[in-house]
Scaffold this motif. Structure first.
Motif, PDB file in Angstrom:
ATOM      1  N   UNK A  37       0.831  -1.195   0.000  1.00  0.00           N
ATOM      2  CA  UNK A  37       0.000   0.000   0.000  1.00  0.00           C
ATOM      3  C   UNK A  37       0.870   1.251   0.000  1.00  0.00           C
ATOM      4  N   UNK A  38       0.697   2.066  -1.032  1.00  0.00           N
ATOM      5  CA  UNK A  38       1.406   3.348  -1.105  1.00  0.00           C
ATOM      6  C   UNK A  38       0.632   4.462  -0.419  1.00  0.00           C
ATOM      7  N   UNK A  39      -0.430   4.098   0.316  1.00  0.00           N
ATOM      8  CA  UNK A  39      -1.269   5.094   0.990  1.00  0.00           C
ATOM      9  C   UNK A  39      -1.779   6.116  -0.024  1.00  0.00           C
ATOM     10  N   UNK A  40      -2.722   5.713  -0.893  1.00  0.00           N
ATOM     11  CA  UNK A  40      -3.146   6.577  -2.003  1.00  0.00           C
ATOM     12  C   UNK A  40      -3.488   7.996  -1.592  1.00  0.00           C
ATOM     13  N   UNK A  41      -4.183   8.159  -0.461  1.00  0.00           N
ATOM     14  CA  UNK A  41      -4.574   9.497  -0.048  1.00  0.00           C
ATOM     15  C   UNK A  41      -3.359  10.341   0.314  1.00  0.00           C
ATOM     16  N   UNK A  42      -2.314   9.677   0.771  1.00  0.00           N
ATOM     17  CA  UNK A  42      -1.079  10.371   1.113  1.00  0.00           C
ATOM     18  C   UNK A  42      -0.414  10.948  -0.123  1.00  0.00           C
ATOM     19  N   UNK A  43      -0.714  10.393  -1.286  1.00  0.00           N
ATOM     20  CA  UNK A  43      -0.044  10.839  -2.498  1.00  0.00           C
ATOM     21  C   UNK A  43      -0.462  12.235  -2.936  1.00  0.00           C
ATOM     22  N   UNK A  44      -1.452  12.823  -2.226  1.00  0.00           N
ATOM     23  CA  UNK A  44      -1.757  14.222  -2.494  1.00  0.00           C
ATOM     24  C   UNK A  44      -0.536  15.076  -2.188  1.00  0.00           C
ATOM     25  N   UNK A  45       0.332  14.554  -1.318  1.00  0.00           N
ATOM     26  CA  UNK A  45       1.528  15.301  -0.963  1.00  0.00           C
ATOM     27  C   UNK A  45       2.755  14.756  -1.684  1.00  0.00           C
ATOM     28  N   UNK A  46       2.552  14.088  -2.824  1.00  0.00           N
ATOM     29  CA  UNK A  46       3.679  13.644  -3.640  1.00  0.00           C
ATOM     30  C   UNK A  46       4.422  14.888  -4.110  1.00  0.00           C
ATOM     31  N   UNK A  47       5.676  15.009  -3.710  1.00  0.00           N
ATOM     32  CA  UNK A  47       6.359  16.291  -3.886  1.00  0.00           C
ATOM     33  C   UNK A  47       7.479  16.271  -4.923  1.00  0.00           C
ATOM     34  N   UNK A  78      -0.490  -7.727   4.764  1.00  0.00           N
ATOM     35  CA  UNK A  78      -0.401  -6.554   3.887  1.00  0.00           C
ATOM     36  C   UNK A  78       0.750  -5.658   4.353  1.00  0.00           C
ATOM     37  N   UNK A  79       1.336  -4.932   3.425  1.00  0.00           N
ATOM     38  CA  UNK A  79       2.480  -4.086   3.745  1.00  0.00           C
ATOM     39  C   UNK A  79       2.197  -2.644   3.327  1.00  0.00           C
ATOM     40  N   UNK A  80       2.685  -1.711   4.156  1.00  0.00           N
ATOM     41  CA  UNK A  80       2.578  -0.295   3.835  1.00  0.00           C
ATOM     42  C   UNK A  80       3.986   0.271   3.676  1.00  0.00           C
ATOM     43  N   UNK A  81       4.150   1.149   2.687  1.00  0.00           N
ATOM     44  CA  UNK A  81       5.455   1.768   2.443  1.00  0.00           C
ATOM     45  C   UNK A  81       5.625   2.935   3.416  1.00  0.00           C
ATOM     46  N   UNK A  82       6.701   2.893   4.197  1.00  0.00           N
ATOM     47  CA  UNK A  82       6.971   3.974   5.135  1.00  0.00           C
ATOM     48  C   UNK A  82       8.098   4.867   4.624  1.00  0.00           C
ATOM     49  N   UNK A  83       9.186   4.272   4.186  1.00  0.00           N
ATOM     50  CA  UNK A  83      10.301   5.048   3.647  1.00  0.00           C
ATOM     51  C   UNK A  83      10.543   4.601   2.211  1.00  0.00           C
ATOM     52  N   UNK A  84      10.356   5.525   1.271  1.00  0.00           N
ATOM     53  CA  UNK A  84      10.513   5.200  -0.146  1.00  0.00           C
ATOM     54  C   UNK A  84       9.264   5.467  -0.951  1.00  0.00           C
ATOM     55  N   UNK A  85       8.309   6.202  -0.346  1.00  0.00           N
ATOM     56  CA  UNK A  85       7.043   6.486  -1.025  1.00  0.00           C
ATOM     57  C   UNK A  85       7.272   7.251  -2.328  1.00  0.00           C
ATOM     58  N   UNK A  86       8.137   8.264  -2.301  1.00  0.00           N
ATOM     59  CA  UNK A  86       8.357   9.074  -3.493  1.00  0.00           C
ATOM     60  C   UNK A  86       8.974   8.234  -4.615  1.00  0.00           C
ATOM     61  N   UNK A  87       9.940   7.395  -4.253  1.00  0.00           N
ATOM     62  CA  UNK A  87      10.618   6.570  -5.264  1.00  0.00           C
ATOM     63  C   UNK A  87       9.669   5.540  -5.876  1.00  0.00           C
TER      64      UNK A  87
END
Length: 365
Positions: A37-47, A78-87
């Protein structure tokens, strides 16, 4: 944070191909969580800008190893990405043909200008998709407060995650959606004014999450509204207290619990706006009676929790005396300190939540 036992940590280091990672991000069975899970809602802050994205893709094509990733694994696997979301978001965009390699951002592979993933020759696609990455997976046996501390320590990217962004990545869709619904409501927007809005390059107003400050405010309201203060005394920190409550929202809260919280939240927002207008959630100068400074999360807790359970008609009828009573609290050094420094300590939480409640009780005796 209390010292924790290193023996509590369970970390597995795994190797994946980019193809495997992309499949895990994209594949989703109906009514099931994604494997990764890349936390889709978090991607609003894809910078990352276009140059950063293309340079990453070029590095992979050149065979340059990527830094390790950190994933959080829950008890369901299930796994969530904590460090490496931008990549990983960049890789996902490229493999989904949403990112085109522009010549001005390619340093060595200019012949690939204008290419998308699907337009690469078969050998280059295989080499890209077969690239190995290393991921450190924090296993579910590791306590949540330990996980949080680990993620906070390894969070060293160019735009480090805030405490709420880490909690968001560790949470599930249920709590994410609930908090999103609260902070995007008209009552919250009215109470906070334009604080969570900014203008884009074209001059249009757009919603800006301010690194999820809004979600943290809603989470803090819900946690302190639901949990007795004496239980907060046993929490190792405010951050872990909020993480535990987010877990409760995800795993234990009943629909009736969520409805009760939502109703109280909206009532609190309406009442704070009625009493303070644009001065809600800001410090008031004790002598010239004017609000000053930026929106303050501790004052948000203090005012919203004090006013959450009062009917609107009572607040309207007593608006001036309520405002004066809560405004005068800033003359109290203990209260003023409780909303301005070291706000996570138990004593200061008690001061800023109990004092306004007691002040309002005196009004309605």
């Amino acid at each position: 944070m209390k010292p924790w036992n290193p023996n509590d940590i369970r970390i597995t280091t795994k190797n994946f191909t980019i193809r495997e990672i992309y499949t895990q991000i994209e594949d989703k069975e109906p009514d099931q969580e994604k494997e990764l899970d890349l936390a889709p809602d978090f991607q609003r802050t894809f910078v990352w800008n276009t140059k950063q994205q293309i340079r990453l893709i070029e590095s992979i094509l050149l065979g340059i190893p990527l830094p390790a990733f950190y994933f959080n694994q829950d008890k369901d696997g299930a796994q969530q990405v904590i460090d490496g979301v931008q990549r990983l978001t960049t890789i996902k965009r490229f493999m989904s043909n949403q990112l085109e390699l522009k010549e001005e951002h390619l340093e060595y592979l200019s012949p690939l200008k204008g290419a998308t993933f699907s337009s690469l020759d078969p050998a280059t696609k295989r080499r890209f998709a077969g690239t190995q990455i290393v991921a450190h997976v924090i296993e579910p046996q590791t306590p949540d407060d330990v996980k949080y501390d680990i993620f906070n320590r390894v969070n060293t990217g160019g735009s480090p995650l805030t405490a709420q962004e880490i909690r968001h990545c560790m949470s599930k869709e249920r709590s994410r959606e609930f908090l999103r619904k609260l902070v995007e409501s008209s009552s919250f927007e009215q109470a906070t004014g334009k604080f969570f809005w900014s203008k884009d390059s074209s001059g249009q107003w757009i919603r800006d999450s301010k690194r999820m400050t809004d979600r943290e405010m809603a989470l803090r309201f819900c946690a302190f509204y639901s949990i007795p203060l004496n239980k907060y005394a046993s929490a190792s920190s405010l951050d872990v207290f909020l993480l535990d409550f987010a877990r409760w929202l995800d795993q234990q809260a009943k629909p009736a619990d969520l409805k009760k919280l939502e109703t109280a939240f909206h009532q609190a927002m309406r009442n704070c706006h009625l009493v303070f207008g644009v001065g809600a959630f800001r410090r008031w100068h004790p002598f010239n009676l004017t609000p000053s400074g930026r929106l303050n999360r501790a004052i948000f807790e203090s005012q919203t929790l004090a006013l959450a359970d009062y009917p609107t008609e009572i607040v309207v009828a007593n608006k001036e005396v309520i405002q004066k009573s809560l405004r005068d609290l800033f003359k109290d050094p203990d209260y003023d300190t409780a909303v301005s420094s070291g706000t996570g300590s138990y004593r200061k939480v008690v001061d800023r939540l109990d004092k306004p409640r007691k002040a309002l009780v005196k009004i309605f005796i």
